[in-house]
Motif scaffolding. Sequence first.
Motif, mmCIF file in Angstrom:
data_model
loop_
_atom_site.group_PDB
_atom_site.id
_atom_site.type_symbol
_atom_site.label_atom_id
_atom_site.label_comp_id
_atom_site.label_asym_id
_atom_site.label_seq_id
_atom_site.Cartn_x
_atom_site.Cartn_y
_atom_site.Cartn_z
ATOM 1 N N LEU A 103 -43.133 -43.787 -83.755
ATOM 2 C CA LEU A 103 -42.193 -43.869 -84.714
ATOM 3 C C LEU A 103 -40.884 -43.136 -84.304
ATOM 4 O O LEU A 103 -39.807 -43.194 -85.066
ATOM 5 C CB LEU A 103 -42.847 -43.619 -86.040
ATOM 6 C CG LEU A 103 -43.895 -44.477 -86.656
ATOM 7 C CD1 LEU A 103 -44.322 -43.835 -88.030
ATOM 8 C CD2 LEU A 103 -43.212 -45.838 -86.876
ATOM 9 N N ILE A 104 -41.156 -42.068 -83.445
ATOM 10 C CA ILE A 104 -40.036 -41.307 -83.185
ATOM 11 C C ILE A 104 -39.039 -42.054 -82.315
ATOM 12 O O ILE A 104 -39.490 -42.773 -81.374
ATOM 13 C CB ILE A 104 -40.525 -39.771 -82.192
ATOM 14 C CG1 ILE A 104 -41.445 -39.272 -83.168
ATOM 15 C CG2 ILE A 104 -39.449 -39.095 -81.938
ATOM 16 C CD1 ILE A 104 -41.857 -37.906 -82.945
ATOM 17 N N SER A 105 -37.656 -41.930 -82.365
ATOM 18 C CA SER A 105 -37.023 -42.452 -81.611
ATOM 19 C C SER A 105 -36.735 -41.931 -80.281
ATOM 20 O O SER A 105 -37.241 -40.932 -80.022
ATOM 21 C CB SER A 105 -35.267 -42.599 -82.382
ATOM 22 O OG SER A 105 -34.823 -41.350 -82.284
ATOM 23 N N GLU A 106 -36.155 -42.418 -79.376
ATOM 24 C CA GLU A 106 -35.957 -42.010 -77.831
ATOM 25 C C GLU A 106 -34.905 -40.827 -77.790
ATOM 26 O O GLU A 106 -35.046 -39.800 -77.227
ATOM 27 C CB GLU A 106 -35.292 -43.227 -77.077
ATOM 28 C CG GLU A 106 -36.454 -44.212 -76.620
ATOM 29 C CD GLU A 106 -37.821 -43.422 -75.828
ATOM 30 O OE1 GLU A 106 -37.585 -42.649 -75.140
ATOM 31 O OE2 GLU A 106 -38.965 -43.847 -76.393
ATOM 32 N N ASN A 107 -34.023 -41.077 -78.697
ATOM 33 C CA ASN A 107 -33.106 -39.883 -78.900
ATOM 34 C C ASN A 107 -33.801 -38.796 -79.429
ATOM 35 O O ASN A 107 -33.613 -37.323 -78.785
ATOM 36 C CB ASN A 107 -32.016 -40.298 -79.978
ATOM 37 C CG ASN A 107 -30.772 -41.282 -79.249
ATOM 38 O OD1 ASN A 107 -30.667 -41.326 -78.133
ATOM 39 N ND2 ASN A 107 -30.256 -41.931 -80.154
ATOM 40 N N ALA A 108 -34.587 -38.713 -80.272
ATOM 41 C CA ALA A 108 -35.424 -37.538 -80.966
ATOM 42 C C ALA A 108 -36.373 -37.094 -79.821
ATOM 43 O O ALA A 108 -36.612 -35.961 -79.520
ATOM 44 C CB ALA A 108 -36.171 -37.978 -82.173
ATOM 45 N N LYS A 109 -37.109 -37.902 -79.120
ATOM 46 C CA LYS A 109 -37.729 -37.405 -78.077
ATOM 47 C C LYS A 109 -37.095 -36.522 -77.074
ATOM 48 O O LYS A 109 -37.590 -35.611 -76.292
ATOM 49 C CB LYS A 109 -38.348 -38.745 -77.237
ATOM 50 C CG LYS A 109 -39.645 -39.259 -78.248
ATOM 51 C CD LYS A 109 -40.180 -40.453 -77.479
ATOM 52 C CE LYS A 109 -41.255 -41.190 -78.259
ATOM 53 N NZ LYS A 109 -41.982 -42.305 -77.674
ATOM 54 N N ARG A 110 -35.904 -37.118 -76.645
ATOM 55 C CA ARG A 110 -34.954 -36.442 -75.701
ATOM 56 C C ARG A 110 -34.649 -35.019 -76.196
ATOM 57 O O ARG A 110 -34.783 -34.152 -75.498
ATOM 58 C CB ARG A 110 -33.780 -37.150 -75.440
ATOM 59 C CG ARG A 110 -32.726 -36.534 -74.477
ATOM 60 C CD ARG A 110 -31.932 -37.636 -74.083
ATOM 61 N NE ARG A 110 -31.154 -38.294 -74.820
ATOM 62 C CZ ARG A 110 -31.261 -39.478 -75.217
ATOM 63 N NH1 ARG A 110 -31.648 -40.359 -74.622
ATOM 64 N NH2 ARG A 110 -30.263 -39.996 -76.418
ATOM 65 N N GLU A 111 -34.251 -34.757 -77.399
ATOM 66 C CA GLU A 111 -34.040 -33.625 -77.993
ATOM 67 C C GLU A 111 -35.184 -32.633 -77.676
ATOM 68 O O GLU A 111 -35.380 -31.557 -77.604
ATOM 69 C CB GLU A 111 -33.625 -33.661 -79.360
ATOM 70 C CG GLU A 111 -32.165 -34.190 -79.457
ATOM 71 C CD GLU A 111 -31.097 -33.498 -79.166
ATOM 72 O OE1 GLU A 111 -31.291 -32.357 -78.903
ATOM 73 O OE2 GLU A 111 -30.181 -34.190 -78.715
ATOM 74 N N LEU A 112 -36.397 -33.374 -78.239
ATOM 75 C CA LEU A 112 -37.800 -32.420 -78.316
ATOM 76 C C LEU A 112 -37.943 -32.132 -76.759
ATOM 77 O O LEU A 112 -38.745 -30.980 -76.532
ATOM 78 C CB LEU A 112 -38.870 -33.288 -78.827
ATOM 79 C CG LEU A 112 -38.597 -33.353 -80.283
ATOM 80 C CD1 LEU A 112 -39.790 -34.458 -81.023
ATOM 81 C CD2 LEU A 112 -38.952 -31.942 -80.922
ATOM 82 N N ARG A 113 -37.835 -33.077 -76.014
ATOM 83 C CA ARG A 113 -38.256 -32.579 -74.398
ATOM 84 C C ARG A 113 -37.485 -31.440 -73.914
ATOM 85 O O ARG A 113 -37.751 -30.560 -73.087
ATOM 86 C CB ARG A 113 -37.746 -33.907 -73.465
ATOM 87 C CG ARG A 113 -38.987 -34.965 -73.732
ATOM 88 C CD ARG A 113 -38.502 -35.985 -72.678
ATOM 89 N NE ARG A 113 -39.589 -37.210 -72.664
ATOM 90 C CZ ARG A 113 -39.232 -38.327 -73.251
ATOM 91 N NH1 ARG A 113 -37.815 -38.423 -73.516
ATOM 92 N NH2 ARG A 113 -40.034 -39.464 -73.445
ATOM 93 N N PHE A 114 -36.084 -31.365 -74.508
ATOM 94 C CA PHE A 114 -35.370 -30.300 -74.228
ATOM 95 C C PHE A 114 -35.900 -28.971 -74.679
ATOM 96 O O PHE A 114 -35.754 -27.893 -73.943
ATOM 97 C CB PHE A 114 -33.836 -30.286 -74.827
ATOM 98 C CG PHE A 114 -32.842 -29.183 -74.375
ATOM 99 C CD1 PHE A 114 -32.376 -29.014 -73.037
ATOM 100 C CD2 PHE A 114 -32.641 -28.349 -75.384
ATOM 101 C CE1 PHE A 114 -31.446 -28.026 -72.880
ATOM 102 C CE2 PHE A 114 -31.814 -27.125 -75.095
ATOM 103 C CZ PHE A 114 -31.128 -27.127 -73.759
ATOM 104 N N LEU A 115 -36.886 -29.072 -75.584
ATOM 105 C CA LEU A 115 -37.334 -27.833 -76.383
ATOM 106 C C LEU A 115 -38.865 -27.740 -75.769
ATOM 107 O O LEU A 115 -39.437 -26.721 -76.339
ATOM 108 C CB LEU A 115 -37.243 -28.000 -77.856
ATOM 109 C CG LEU A 115 -36.166 -27.816 -78.485
ATOM 110 C CD1 LEU A 115 -36.298 -28.121 -80.161
ATOM 111 C CD2 LEU A 115 -35.370 -26.448 -78.169
ATOM 112 N N GLY A 116 -39.164 -28.584 -74.763
ATOM 113 C CA GLY A 116 -40.532 -28.355 -74.305
ATOM 114 C C GLY A 116 -41.471 -29.201 -74.531
ATOM 115 O O GLY A 116 -42.672 -29.156 -73.808
#
Length: 234
Positions: free
Chosen positions: A106-119
């Motif tokens: 359910l998480i968007s690719e944009n949200a995943k990109r932000e979360l990847r930046f945080l680890g």
Amino acid sequence: MSSLTKYSGGHTDIIMGALIVSKQGLDKQPNILKGLRFLQNSLGGTASPRDCHLMIRSIKTLGLRMLQHGLNALRLAAWLKTRDDVEQVRYPGLGSDGAFHMVEQLISENAKRELRFLGWSFPYSPTEPVLDIDSLDAVRTLGIPFGGVINFKLKTADPEQIKRFAAALRLNALAVSLGGVESLLEVPASMTHAVSTDTRSEADNRICQKPSRRNLASRLLLCVSQSAWRTSRT
């Protein structure tokens, strides 16, 4: 159809909605936008310039706000799970929640990109959770930030005890809303479910916590902990 009043507005100062048409919808009904614009013009269903200005302001910070909403909620939900006086905690982003398996899709690719930046990494691999709200490394073991609403149930608490618990909170306002910069608390049995006899008994000791981005999780934990202590002393 989407409400912009809540998370999109984010500052509890706009009442607005949006009707969004996808490309697939336009392909099937190419005149739909023309019809909607006609209705807007003829019925006057348009937002004021002031509201549009406020919405543009809010959209600029939506990504930042949602990330902090989720981080605060994840940390607070994990802490509530450790409390002996809390019977049940529901937050889909928490690794131990029954709906957690649905979160990643359910998480968007944009949200995943932000979360990847945080680890964070996806697909997400659950590890042994470490309860340390001051460490981002530990927070990543708790689950995935997913919105800012937590539902929890106090153990063997009657309506009067819940009333005292809510009154003892210092950072949370007792109100029905979500998505703003305020941290709110809702007691469904006396608020949203007060007129429903079928569901009121189930909601008698259930509470909805809505941590804001403004109040850091450490302050919210202290606030809830102190409220529980004051409730037990009265």
